[in-house]
Each structure stands twice: as C-alpha cells, then as structure tokens.
Design an enzyme around this catalytic site. Structure first.
Site, short mmCIF file in Angstrom:
data_model
loop_
_atom_site.label_atom_id
_atom_site.label_comp_id
_atom_site.label_asym_id
_atom_site.label_seq_id
_atom_site.Cartn_x
_atom_site.Cartn_y
_atom_site.Cartn_z
CB CYS A 106 -0.91 0.03 1.23
SG CYS A 106 -2.41 -0.94 1.05
CB CYS A 150 -6.62 -6.08 -0.56
SG CYS A 150 -4.88 -6.47 -0.78
CB CYS A 170 -4.67 1.79 1.77
SG CYS A 170 -5.25 3.44 1.38
#
Ligand code: SF4
Length: 251
Positions: free
Chosen positions: A124, A207, A230
């Site tokens: 991320c 995800c 994130c």
C-alpha cells in the site's frame, strides 16, 4: 521550524473551518471549498468505488474541471476501470489524472507484483501512500468521499482536517448509507457493477471481498488481517507531505 509553524497554523485553520462550516450540507461545503476557500488549489481523490459517484456528481455541479486524482495501483478490478471511464464521461469531468506508482520502485521491490501477499503495508505504501503524496502536493486542499458510518475507525471523522500544511475535506462525513442511496437514485447515478455482487467498499482486487448484510462496509477490505486502512488517510501520508512544503510540489 517554519514548516512546523505552518502546520500548526493550518491545523488551527482546519479547526476553525470545522467549527464554522462543519455542519453545512455537502453541496454547500463543496461550493464553498471550490469557489471561495481554495479556488484552483483544490482537487478530489476518488477510488471510483461503491459510492464514489455521489461526491463526483456533487462536484460536477460546481465545477467539472476540478482535478480528479485516481490512484492507479495496477491492482484494480477491471470493472472499476470500466466504471471510472463510464462515470467520468457521464458527469463530464474534464481533468482526471491516473496516478501511478514509481516504476523503478515496483521493479526494485515488487518485480513479480505479488507483494500484497507478503507485505500489505509496504504494498500500500508504494502503490498508494507515496503516489498520493505526490498527487496532492501541488494543491492546498483535497476532498475525499470518506464517511463516518463506513467503519468504527471513522466514527469521529470531521469535515475539515489538516494534513501537514494542507487541508483535507470530507464533505460527506456525516451522511448515512441511506442518504447516499437516496442521492444516487434521485440523480440516476450508475452503481459500481460489483455492488450487486455484495461488494460495499471496493479497492484493489487482491484485497477486497464482498461483505454480509449488517457487517461494516469496509470489513471486506484486507479481510483476515488487522489492516483497516491503506495509509493514504493515516500518518504515513502526513509524514510524506511534511517533507513537501507548499512551495515545493516537485516530489
Ligand atoms: S490494497 Fe492490496 S493490492 Fe492494493 S496496494 Fe494495498 S496491499 Fe497492494
């Protein structure tokens, strides 16, 4: 030292804006922000997810040339990319930017594109946090579509908040899921195609999974891990932006 002083001043400014305008309707907040507070120095960050059409439609009523920043992680559902193109065309937004990760970083750190399986935080960071800092650096403020109801971690989300030397605005913070649905129906906004399959918060394909009735909308994100954000809304972004003053947007 000057940067720290500026950040304190901006934090005071965000608190003052929140106290004065935090309870206005989203349409009024957006008009105020675009036309009066941050004219030509404001953008919107959109994931083109489940409810993104609401914020973008509200913004399009004020100024279709507002810059739209989309973090193109390279891991989105193909349906999201198609939806993005469809929505942009329908709303007539004229200044949409795909923000990519740094190619060299991907080559060095994730040559096989599988980092989401081994180190989600770093994945991320290189695909969202660093690109996001680079994307918003030229602006004094940016808008997001975050809402308080989305997750317990967002219960106290304000409309105006500071991020380093910049202001982040969450015009829809106080809207409920019903408010959003009513707005979408009233304005004939197309739903993200994956909503019909049970996805209520839509991010990168590896995800994201559907959620059951009654669960947090965001519980399908990074399901099975402790991760809930994130990082683009957390301190990692603040740290990145703290290194970029408003006079230096070259990152
Ligand atoms: S959401 Fe998943 S795939 Fe997307 S950047 Fe984060 S870890 Fe990587």
């Amino acid at each position: 030292m000057l940067l720290e002083t500026n950040e304190r001043t901006v934090a005071d400014e965000a608190r003052a804006l929140q106290a004065r305008y935090g309870n206005l309707e989203p349409a009024d907040i957006i008009e105020l922000a675009i036309d009066h507070l941050f004219n030509e120095e404001i953008a919107v960050v959109s994931s083109f997810g489940a409810e993104s059409s609401v914020l973008l439609h509200l913004i399009a009523q004020v100024d279709r040339a507002t810059p739209v920043l989309f973090l193109e992680t390279g891991k989105h559902f193909p349906a999201t990319l198609r939806y993005r193109d469809e929505l942009v065309g329908e709303l007539g937004m004229t200044d949409v930017h795909d923000i990519h990760p740094l190619q060299q970083t991907l080559k060095d750190e994730d040559p096989y594109g599988a980092m989401s399986m081994t180190n989600k935080d770093r994945c991320c960071y290189i695909r969202k946090v660093e690109p996001m800092a680079r994307a918003v650096a030229p602006y004094r403020a940016w808008m997001t579509g975050r809402k308080q109801f989305q997750a317990s971690t967002r219960n106290a989300l304000p409309v105006f908040e500071s991020v380093g030397e910049r202001i982040r605005i969450n015009p829809l913070a106080q809207w409920t899921s019903a408010d959003l649905q009513n707005y979408m129906v009233a304005n004939h906004l197309p739903p993200h195609p994956l909503v019909a399959e049970g996805y209520r918060s839509i991010g990168c394909m590896p995800c994201t999974q559907p959620v059951k009735e009654g669960e947090d909308a965001r519980s399908g994100r990074w399901a099975g891990s402790d991760k809930t954000e994130c990082g683009i809304h957390l301190t990692g972004l603040t740290d990145q932006l703290s290194n970029i003053s408003l006079t230096d947007s070259s990152l």
